[in-house]
Design an enzyme around this catalytic site. Structure first.
Site, PDB file in Angstrom:
ATOM      1  N   CYS A  21       7.062  -1.250  -1.017  1.00  0.00           N
ATOM      2  CA  CYS A  21       8.155  -0.904  -0.110  1.00  0.00           C
ATOM      3  C   CYS A  21       9.420  -1.158  -0.915  1.00  0.00           C
ATOM      4  CB  CYS A  21       8.121  -1.803   1.128  1.00  0.00           C
ATOM      5  SG  CYS A  21       9.606  -1.655   2.141  1.00  0.00           S
ATOM      6  N   THR A  22      10.320  -0.192  -0.912  1.00  0.00           N
ATOM      7  CA  THR A  22      11.484  -0.304  -1.800  1.00  0.00           C
ATOM      8  C   THR A  22      12.453  -1.415  -1.381  1.00  0.00           C
ATOM      9  OG1 THR A  22      12.454   1.533  -0.554  1.00  0.00           O
ATOM     10  CG2 THR A  22      11.414   2.062  -2.662  1.00  0.00           C
ATOM     11  N   HIS A  23      12.239  -1.984  -0.207  1.00  0.00           N
ATOM     12  CA  HIS A  23      13.054  -3.143   0.189  1.00  0.00           C
ATOM     13  C   HIS A  23      12.611  -4.416  -0.556  1.00  0.00           C
ATOM     14  CE1 HIS A  23      14.285  -0.638   3.600  1.00  0.00           C
ATOM     15  NE2 HIS A  23      15.155  -1.575   3.960  1.00  0.00           N
ATOM     16  N   TYR A  52      11.075   2.155   9.235  1.00  0.00           N
ATOM     17  CA  TYR A  52      10.156   3.291   9.245  1.00  0.00           C
ATOM     18  C   TYR A  52       8.711   2.816   9.427  1.00  0.00           C
ATOM     19  CZ  TYR A  52      13.161   7.198   7.607  1.00  0.00           C
ATOM     20  OH  TYR A  52      14.090   8.212   7.503  1.00  0.00           O
ATOM     21  N   GLY A  53       8.475   1.575   9.034  1.00  0.00           N
ATOM     22  CA  GLY A  53       7.106   1.043   9.007  1.00  0.00           C
ATOM     23  C   GLY A  53       6.401   1.030  10.350  1.00  0.00           C
ATOM     24  N   CYS A  89      11.187   5.695  -0.685  1.00  0.00           N
ATOM     25  CA  CYS A  89      10.614   5.005   0.461  1.00  0.00           C
ATOM     26  C   CYS A  89       9.109   5.234   0.414  1.00  0.00           C
ATOM     27  CB  CYS A  89      11.202   5.600   1.742  1.00  0.00           C
ATOM     28  SG  CYS A  89      10.391   4.996   3.226  1.00  0.00           S
ATOM     29  N   ASN A  90       8.357   4.161   0.344  1.00  0.00           N
ATOM     30  CA  ASN A  90       6.894   4.294   0.264  1.00  0.00           C
ATOM     31  C   ASN A  90       6.318   4.847   1.554  1.00  0.00           C
ATOM     32  OD1 ASN A  90       5.752   2.621  -2.322  1.00  0.00           O
ATOM     33  ND2 ASN A  90       7.712   1.852  -1.621  1.00  0.00           N
ATOM     34  N   THR A  91       6.901   4.430   2.688  1.00  0.00           N
ATOM     35  CA  THR A  91       6.372   4.857   3.976  1.00  0.00           C
ATOM     36  C   THR A  91       6.509   6.370   4.117  1.00  0.00           C
ATOM     37  OG1 THR A  91       7.203   2.743   4.795  1.00  0.00           O
ATOM     38  CG2 THR A  91       6.415   4.300   6.429  1.00  0.00           C
ATOM     39  N   ASP A 118      16.066   6.713   1.924  1.00  0.00           N
ATOM     40  CA  ASP A 118      15.206   5.637   2.415  1.00  0.00           C
ATOM     41  C   ASP A 118      15.574   5.401   3.879  1.00  0.00           C
ATOM     42  OD1 ASP A 118      13.381   3.428   2.380  1.00  0.00           O
ATOM     43  OD2 ASP A 118      15.064   2.057   2.145  1.00  0.00           O
ATOM     44  N   SER A 119      14.845   4.499   4.514  1.00  0.00           N
ATOM     45  CA  SER A 119      15.178   4.145   5.901  1.00  0.00           C
ATOM     46  C   SER A 119      16.439   3.290   5.971  1.00  0.00           C
ATOM     47  CB  SER A 119      14.020   3.355   6.508  1.00  0.00           C
ATOM     48  OG  SER A 119      13.835   2.164   5.765  1.00  0.00           O
ATOM     49  N   GLU A 145      16.990  -6.200   5.574  1.00  0.00           N
ATOM     50  CA  GLU A 145      18.116  -5.471   6.189  1.00  0.00           C
ATOM     51  C   GLU A 145      19.160  -6.438   6.751  1.00  0.00           C
ATOM     52  OE1 GLU A 145      19.031  -2.112   6.565  1.00  0.00           O
ATOM     53  OE2 GLU A 145      17.435  -1.522   5.192  1.00  0.00           O
TER      54      GLU A 145
HETATM   55  N1  DGL Z   1      11.810   0.938   2.197  1.00  0.00           N
HETATM   56  C1  DGL Z   1      10.845   1.723   2.872  1.00  0.00           C
HETATM   57  C2  DGL Z   1       9.515   1.748   2.189  1.00  0.00           C
HETATM   58  O1  DGL Z   1       9.511   1.760   0.970  1.00  0.00           O
HETATM   59  C3  DGL Z   1      10.822   1.686   4.382  1.00  0.00           C
HETATM   60  C4  DGL Z   1      10.675   0.402   5.037  1.00  0.00           C
HETATM   61  C5  DGL Z   1      10.856   0.476   6.547  1.00  0.00           C
HETATM   62  O2  DGL Z   1      11.868   1.008   6.999  1.00  0.00           O
HETATM   63  O3  DGL Z   1       9.966   0.005   7.278  1.00  0.00           O
HETATM   64  O4  DGL Z   1       8.479   1.827   2.790  1.00  0.00           O
END
Ligand code: DGL
Length: 268
Positions: free
Chosen positions: A185-187, A43-44, A74-76, A11-12, A153
């Site tokens: 988003c996994t966050h 990453y977004g 990571c979805n992105t 992931d990011s 984060e």
């Molecule tokens: N957790 C990631 C996702 O699922 C990335 C989020 C990010 O870094 O912007 O998209």
């Protein structure tokens, strides 16, 4: 032995730990090698080209760690790099978007599904496109939430600022009449208590981690690489491309002692 090889997860940042948590609960005999690309988080707001380059470097690194399967937690990255990665590499690579959609479609009653995600994920159109492949009647309402990853984060999972920010993002989706909300988003599963409070009990929150792990399990089973029941405890490995100290700190705040040690790596 192939079954002894680890599962690579990336992931990011700390978001993918929501998938690792689920993975180790359902598959406690597997070893995980995790990498958080914190040098490039969030990453977004990255371009598609940048994201493909990062994903490529990470998968190569995980293969170097003998990964038998990779989870793009990571979805992105899943939205923009998954097809590309699957063309480049022969090892199985699992994303998180399709599993989340499958779960949402199995639970929605009115087929009005909300998705909260990063700007890049929403712009990619991946969620509505994939959802319509499963069910052409479904309506998908997407909302980009650029402020949520920095909040997670920095460990700010509760409080007035977090609540107000989440409320602002969710309001339009609630007005659209969604009955199911994919945490795209996994966050975001780390914000589940706040999000659930805002949407109330009539809207079901979907954490794609559960369905993703089912897919991992099925793939490992099919390929004969599922680790059989073993004694002893696995030593998982955690890497970050940015500061290992802050990854360890935030990671432990999120998932406790699961993250024991973090090593910083440079993939560039
Ligand atoms: N957790 C990631 C996702 O699922 C990335 C989020 C990010 O870094 O912007 O998209």
């Amino acid at each position: 032995m192939p079954e002894d090889q680890p599962i690579g997860v990336f992931d990011s940042g700390v978001g993918g730990l929501t998938v690792v948590r689920e993975l180790l609960e359902k598959l406690p005999h597997e070893k995980v090698v995790y990498i958080g690309d914190t040098a490039h988080v969030p990453y977004g707001s990255r371009t598609v080209e940048e994201l493909k380059t990062y994903a490529d470097q990470i998968v190569r690194f995980l293969i170097g760690q003998s990964a038998k399967l990779v989870v793009a937690a990571c979805n992105t990255s899943s939205a923009v790099s998954l097809d590309y990665l699957r063309q480049q590499y022969t090892l199985p690579i699992v994303g998180v978007i399709e599993p989340g959609i499958r779960r949402a479609l199995s639970l929605t009653n009115n087929f009005q599904i909300g998705v909260i995600a990063t700007e890049t994920t929403i712009k990619s159109g991946a969620f509505p496109q994939i959802a319509r492949r499963f069910n052409p009647q479904v309506r998908v309402f997407g909302q980009a939430c650029p402020q949520l990853v920095p909040l997670v984060e920095s460990g700010e999972l509760e409080g007035m600022r977090t609540e107000k920010t989440c409320r602002g993002y969710l309001e339009p989706l609630l007005q659209a009449g969604i009955d199911t909300l994919i945490l795209g988003c996994t966050h975001y599963p780390f914000l589940q208590p706040v999000l659930q409070r805002i949407v109330g009990d009539k809207v079901r929150l979907i954490d794609p981690a559960q369905e993703t792990v089912e897919e991992v399990k099925a793939l490992l089973h099919q390929t004969g690489k599922l680790n059989p029941v073993r004694e002893g405890c696995m030593e998982h490995q955690f890497f970050s491309t940015g500061s290992s100290v802050s990854f360890l700190h935030v990671g432990q705040q999120m998932v406790g002692k699961l993250v024991q040690k973090v090593e910083q790596v440079n993939l560039g």
